[in-house]
Design a protein around this motif. Structure first.
Motif, PDB file in Angstrom:
ATOM      1  N   ALA A   7       0.844  -1.180  -0.060  1.00 46.38           N
ATOM      2  CA  ALA A   7       0.193   0.024   0.093  1.00 46.38           C
ATOM      3  C   ALA A   7       0.657   1.359  -0.080  1.00 46.38           C
ATOM      4  CB  ALA A   7      -1.017  -0.001   1.222  1.00 46.38           C
ATOM      5  N   GLN A   8       2.048   1.291   0.533  1.00 45.37           N
ATOM      6  CA  GLN A   8       2.780   2.346   0.629  1.00 45.37           C
ATOM      7  C   GLN A   8       3.145   3.060  -0.509  1.00 45.37           C
ATOM      8  OE1 GLN A   8       4.991   4.406   2.966  1.00 45.37           O
ATOM      9  NE2 GLN A   8       3.233   3.959   4.205  1.00 45.37           N
ATOM     10  N   PRO A   9       3.631   2.362  -1.668  1.00 45.89           N
ATOM     11  CA  PRO A   9       3.850   3.116  -2.749  1.00 45.89           C
ATOM     12  C   PRO A   9       2.671   3.610  -3.582  1.00 45.89           C
ATOM     13  CG  PRO A   9       4.840   0.809  -2.709  1.00 45.89           C
ATOM     14  CD  PRO A   9       4.060   1.225  -1.707  1.00 45.89           C
ATOM     15  N   MET A  10       1.545   3.097  -3.242  1.00 44.35           N
ATOM     16  CA  MET A  10       0.473   3.563  -3.909  1.00 44.35           C
ATOM     17  C   MET A  10      -0.344   4.608  -3.309  1.00 44.35           C
ATOM     18  SD  MET A  10      -1.496   0.003  -4.935  1.00 44.35           S
ATOM     19  CE  MET A  10      -0.689  -1.225  -5.918  1.00 44.35           C
ATOM     20  N   LEU A  11       0.173   5.213  -2.342  1.00 45.68           N
ATOM     21  CA  LEU A  11      -0.434   6.430  -1.634  1.00 45.68           C
ATOM     22  C   LEU A  11      -0.722   7.504  -2.235  1.00 45.68           C
ATOM     23  CD1 LEU A  11       0.998   6.021   2.397  1.00 45.68           C
ATOM     24  CD2 LEU A  11      -1.371   5.369   1.316  1.00 45.68           C
ATOM     25  N   PRO A  12       0.433   8.132  -3.124  1.00 43.57           N
ATOM     26  CA  PRO A  12       0.388   9.117  -4.123  1.00 43.57           C
ATOM     27  C   PRO A  12      -0.963   8.940  -4.889  1.00 43.57           C
ATOM     28  CG  PRO A  12       2.554   8.666  -3.827  1.00 43.57           C
ATOM     29  CD  PRO A  12       1.742   7.481  -3.234  1.00 43.57           C
ATOM     30  N   TRP A  13      -1.014   7.647  -5.738  1.00 48.69           N
ATOM     31  CA  TRP A  13      -2.115   7.415  -6.555  1.00 48.69           C
ATOM     32  C   TRP A  13      -3.376   7.502  -5.898  1.00 48.69           C
ATOM     33  CZ3 TRP A  13       2.536   5.420  -7.327  1.00 48.69           C
ATOM     34  CH2 TRP A  13       3.483   5.788  -8.320  1.00 48.69           C
ATOM     35  N   LEU A  14      -3.313   6.926  -4.560  1.00 49.63           N
ATOM     36  CA  LEU A  14      -4.715   7.081  -3.733  1.00 49.63           C
ATOM     37  C   LEU A  14      -5.325   8.578  -3.639  1.00 49.63           C
ATOM     38  CD1 LEU A  14      -6.605   5.711  -2.171  1.00 49.63           C
ATOM     39  CD2 LEU A  14      -5.186   6.056  -0.153  1.00 49.63           C
ATOM     40  N   LEU A  15      -4.122   9.488  -3.230  1.00 52.10           N
ATOM     41  CA  LEU A  15      -4.432  10.852  -3.147  1.00 52.10           C
ATOM     42  C   LEU A  15      -4.816  11.493  -4.390  1.00 52.10           C
ATOM     43  CD1 LEU A  15      -4.314  13.153  -1.140  1.00 52.10           C
ATOM     44  CD2 LEU A  15      -1.852  13.567  -2.031  1.00 52.10           C
ATOM     45  N   ALA A  16      -4.304  10.924  -5.469  1.00 53.92           N
ATOM     46  CA  ALA A  16      -4.684  11.579  -7.011  1.00 53.92           C
ATOM     47  C   ALA A  16      -5.934  10.936  -7.419  1.00 53.92           C
ATOM     48  CB  ALA A  16      -3.542  11.314  -7.750  1.00 53.92           C
ATOM     49  N   GLY A  17      -6.257   9.848  -6.794  1.00 55.80           N
ATOM     50  CA  GLY A  17      -7.645   9.227  -7.067  1.00 55.80           C
ATOM     51  C   GLY A  17      -7.361   8.492  -8.780  1.00 55.80           C
ATOM     52  N   THR A  18      -6.335   7.935  -8.758  1.00 50.48           N
ATOM     53  CA  THR A  18      -6.200   7.297 -10.270  1.00 50.48           C
ATOM     54  C   THR A  18      -6.098   5.797  -9.979  1.00 50.48           C
ATOM     55  OG1 THR A  18      -3.745   7.741  -9.669  1.00 50.48           O
ATOM     56  CG2 THR A  18      -5.048   9.435 -11.251  1.00 50.48           C
ATOM     57  N   HIS A  30      -6.439  -1.016   3.891  1.00 47.49           N
ATOM     58  CA  HIS A  30      -5.195  -1.068   4.698  1.00 47.49           C
ATOM     59  C   HIS A  30      -4.974   0.206   5.419  1.00 47.49           C
ATOM     60  CE1 HIS A  30      -1.093  -1.517   6.047  1.00 47.49           C
ATOM     61  NE2 HIS A  30      -0.642  -0.209   5.295  1.00 47.49           N
ATOM     62  N   VAL A  31      -4.997   1.462   4.766  1.00 39.63           N
ATOM     63  CA  VAL A  31      -5.112   2.870   5.342  1.00 39.63           C
ATOM     64  C   VAL A  31      -5.978   2.904   6.512  1.00 39.63           C
ATOM     65  CG1 VAL A  31      -5.179   5.179   4.953  1.00 39.63           C
ATOM     66  CG2 VAL A  31      -3.780   3.826   3.184  1.00 39.63           C
ATOM     67  N   ALA A  32      -7.104   2.509   6.380  1.00 39.91           N
ATOM     68  CA  ALA A  32      -7.899   2.636   7.712  1.00 39.91           C
ATOM     69  C   ALA A  32      -7.602   1.973   8.844  1.00 39.91           C
ATOM     70  CB  ALA A  32      -9.443   2.093   7.104  1.00 39.91           C
ATOM     71  N   GLY A  33      -6.630   1.093   8.798  1.00 37.24           N
ATOM     72  CA  GLY A  33      -6.304   0.297  10.068  1.00 37.24           C
ATOM     73  C   GLY A  33      -4.744   0.618  10.287  1.00 37.24           C
ATOM     74  N   CYS A  34      -4.048   1.263   9.597  1.00 41.09           N
ATOM     75  CA  CYS A  34      -2.447   1.728   9.649  1.00 41.09           C
ATOM     76  C   CYS A  34      -2.396   3.149   9.832  1.00 41.09           C
ATOM     77  CB  CYS A  34      -1.798   1.339   8.357  1.00 41.09           C
ATOM     78  SG  CYS A  34      -0.061   1.607   8.273  1.00 41.09           S
ATOM     79  N   ALA A  35      -1.681   3.445  11.114  1.00 43.29           N
ATOM     80  CA  ALA A  35      -1.388   4.775  11.598  1.00 43.29           C
ATOM     81  C   ALA A  35      -0.504   5.345  10.761  1.00 43.29           C
ATOM     82  CB  ALA A  35      -1.248   4.863  13.009  1.00 43.29           C
ATOM     83  N   GLN A  36       0.531   4.711  10.305  1.00 41.92           N
ATOM     84  CA  GLN A  36       1.629   5.205   9.691  1.00 41.92           C
ATOM     85  C   GLN A  36       1.397   5.660   8.206  1.00 41.92           C
ATOM     86  OE1 GLN A  36       5.023   2.598   9.221  1.00 41.92           O
ATOM     87  NE2 GLN A  36       6.140   4.005   7.763  1.00 41.92           N
ATOM     88  N   CYS A  37       0.397   4.605   7.586  1.00 43.69           N
ATOM     89  CA  CYS A  37       0.041   5.180   6.233  1.00 43.69           C
ATOM     90  C   CYS A  37      -0.955   6.437   6.212  1.00 43.69           C
ATOM     91  CB  CYS A  37      -0.864   4.079   5.633  1.00 43.69           C
ATOM     92  SG  CYS A  37       0.389   2.456   4.831  1.00 43.69           S
ATOM     93  N   GLN A  38      -1.660   6.401   7.384  1.00 43.20           N
ATOM     94  CA  GLN A  38      -2.669   7.444   7.583  1.00 43.20           C
ATOM     95  C   GLN A  38      -1.640   8.955   7.621  1.00 43.20           C
ATOM     96  OE1 GLN A  38      -5.176   6.964  10.854  1.00 43.20           O
ATOM     97  NE2 GLN A  38      -6.091   4.960   9.808  1.00 43.20           N
ATOM     98  N   ALA A  39      -0.787   8.935   8.395  1.00 43.25           N
ATOM     99  CA  ALA A  39       0.125   9.962   8.515  1.00 43.25           C
ATOM    100  C   ALA A  39       0.869  10.405   7.369  1.00 43.25           C
ATOM    101  CB  ALA A  39       1.290   9.593   9.859  1.00 43.25           C
ATOM    102  N   ASP A  40       1.230   9.412   6.659  1.00 40.54           N
ATOM    103  CA  ASP A  40       2.198   9.497   5.482  1.00 40.54           C
ATOM    104  C   ASP A  40       1.103  10.185   4.278  1.00 40.54           C
ATOM    105  OD1 ASP A  40       4.398   8.575   6.413  1.00 40.54           O
ATOM    106  OD2 ASP A  40       4.232   6.772   5.409  1.00 40.54           O
ATOM    107  N   LEU A  41      -0.238   9.792   4.270  1.00 37.83           N
ATOM    108  CA  LEU A  41      -1.347  10.230   3.272  1.00 37.83           C
ATOM    109  C   LEU A  41      -1.473  11.984   3.665  1.00 37.83           C
ATOM    110  CD1 LEU A  41      -2.992   9.616   0.919  1.00 37.83           C
ATOM    111  CD2 LEU A  41      -4.643   8.882   2.636  1.00 37.83           C
ATOM    112  N   ALA A  42      -1.811  12.013   5.015  1.00 45.02           N
ATOM    113  CA  ALA A  42      -1.693  13.313   5.436  1.00 45.02           C
ATOM    114  C   ALA A  42      -0.761  14.400   4.929  1.00 45.02           C
ATOM    115  CB  ALA A  42      -1.941  13.296   6.891  1.00 45.02           C
ATOM    116  N   TRP A  43       0.575  13.622   5.238  1.00 50.83           N
ATOM    117  CA  TRP A  43       1.698  14.652   4.790  1.00 50.83           C
ATOM    118  C   TRP A  43       1.578  14.862   3.353  1.00 50.83           C
ATOM    119  CZ3 TRP A  43       6.037  13.655   1.858  1.00 50.83           C
ATOM    120  CH2 TRP A  43       7.065  14.445   1.772  1.00 50.83           C
ATOM    121  N   GLN A  44       1.475  13.986   2.513  1.00 54.31           N
ATOM    122  CA  GLN A  44       1.321  14.176   1.076  1.00 54.31           C
ATOM    123  C   GLN A  44       0.250  14.956   0.545  1.00 54.31           C
ATOM    124  OE1 GLN A  44       1.430  10.387  -1.071  1.00 54.31           O
ATOM    125  NE2 GLN A  44       3.311   9.591   0.205  1.00 54.31           N
ATOM    126  N   ARG A  45      -0.941  14.932   1.455  1.00 51.76           N
ATOM    127  CA  ARG A  45      -1.796  16.021   1.072  1.00 51.76           C
ATOM    128  C   ARG A  45      -1.373  17.474   1.353  1.00 51.76           C
ATOM    129  NH1 ARG A  45      -5.536  13.237   3.680  1.00 51.76           N
ATOM    130  NH2 ARG A  45      -6.590  12.348   2.159  1.00 51.76           N
TER     131      ARG A  45
END
Length: 202
Positions: A7-18, A30-45
């Motif tokens: 899931a980690q490498p796909m966070l930018p595409w998740l943010l872009a909706g692609t 996965h992001v719904a239950g992973c604190a690190q991925c949530q933090a990374d997604l928030a930072w990328q946003r």
């Protein structure tokens, strides 16, 4: 590969909706239950929002006008050169003085250019001398006062010399050249007295 590594490498595409449907469902779960991925997604946003290009139709002047009050009243710093320029621009008296000085220089240069050139042509002994010219050599031990006496006695004037052979070119009165040459040759101190012009007597 774990779900997190997937899931980690796909966070930018998740943010872009692609992401496609399958990946989107897996990453979101996965992001719904992973604190690190949530933090990374928030930072990328936040990063995306900060680097977003300005909206089209942005008025730069209006944006600057809105920004200046936030910067506070700051007196512009004026350097010494800028102050000097401002002082010169405020007083144009110097311009008249500069124009006058420039005209004076131009006038002086014009006078120099219009002045007749001095006679600086090089003349060798073989060049056509004026009438009455005589080349004369003296004994090496002849004192200067004796040479002066001989010149004055014949109304002669030194116009060139001494050459490398210690010869002098004398100007004699044109109508009395022959007599003067005869007197010069009679002088014990004179070793040579020869006219330079063809019309003079040898």
């Amino acid at each position: 590969m774990t779900t997190h590594q997937y899931a980690q490498p796909m966070l930018p595409w998740l943010l872009a909706g692609t992401l496609d449907d399958a990946d989107l469902a897996a990453v979101e779960q996965h992001v719904a239950g992973c604190a690190q991925c949530q933090a990374d997604l928030a930072w990328q946003r936040q990063l995306r929002a900060a680097s977003a290009p300005p909206a089209s139709g942005c008025d730069a002047d209006r944006a600057l006008a809105a920004l200046l009050p936030r910067l506070g009243a700051q007196a512009p710093r004026v350097g010494m050169l800028a102050r000097w320029r401002n002082a010169v621009a405020a007083n144009d008296a110097w311009l008249r003085w500069a124009a006058g000085a420039q005209l004076a220089v131009i006038a002086a240069l014009s006078l120099l250019l219009l002045r007749p050139a001095a006679d600086t042509d090089y003349r060798a002994l073989g060049a056509a001398p004026p009438s009455g010219s005589v080349v004369v050599t003296f004994r090496p031990d002849t004192p200067e006062r004796e040479i002066r006496r001989i010149l004055q006695a014949n109304n002669a004037r030194v116009v060139d010399g001494p050459t490398v052979t210690d010869a002098y070119v004398l100007a004699l009165p044109a109508t009395k050249t022959a007599a003067a040459i005869k007197r010069l040759r009679a002088e014990p101190a004179v070793t040579l007295a020869q006219p330079l012009t063809a019309g003079d007597h040898p």
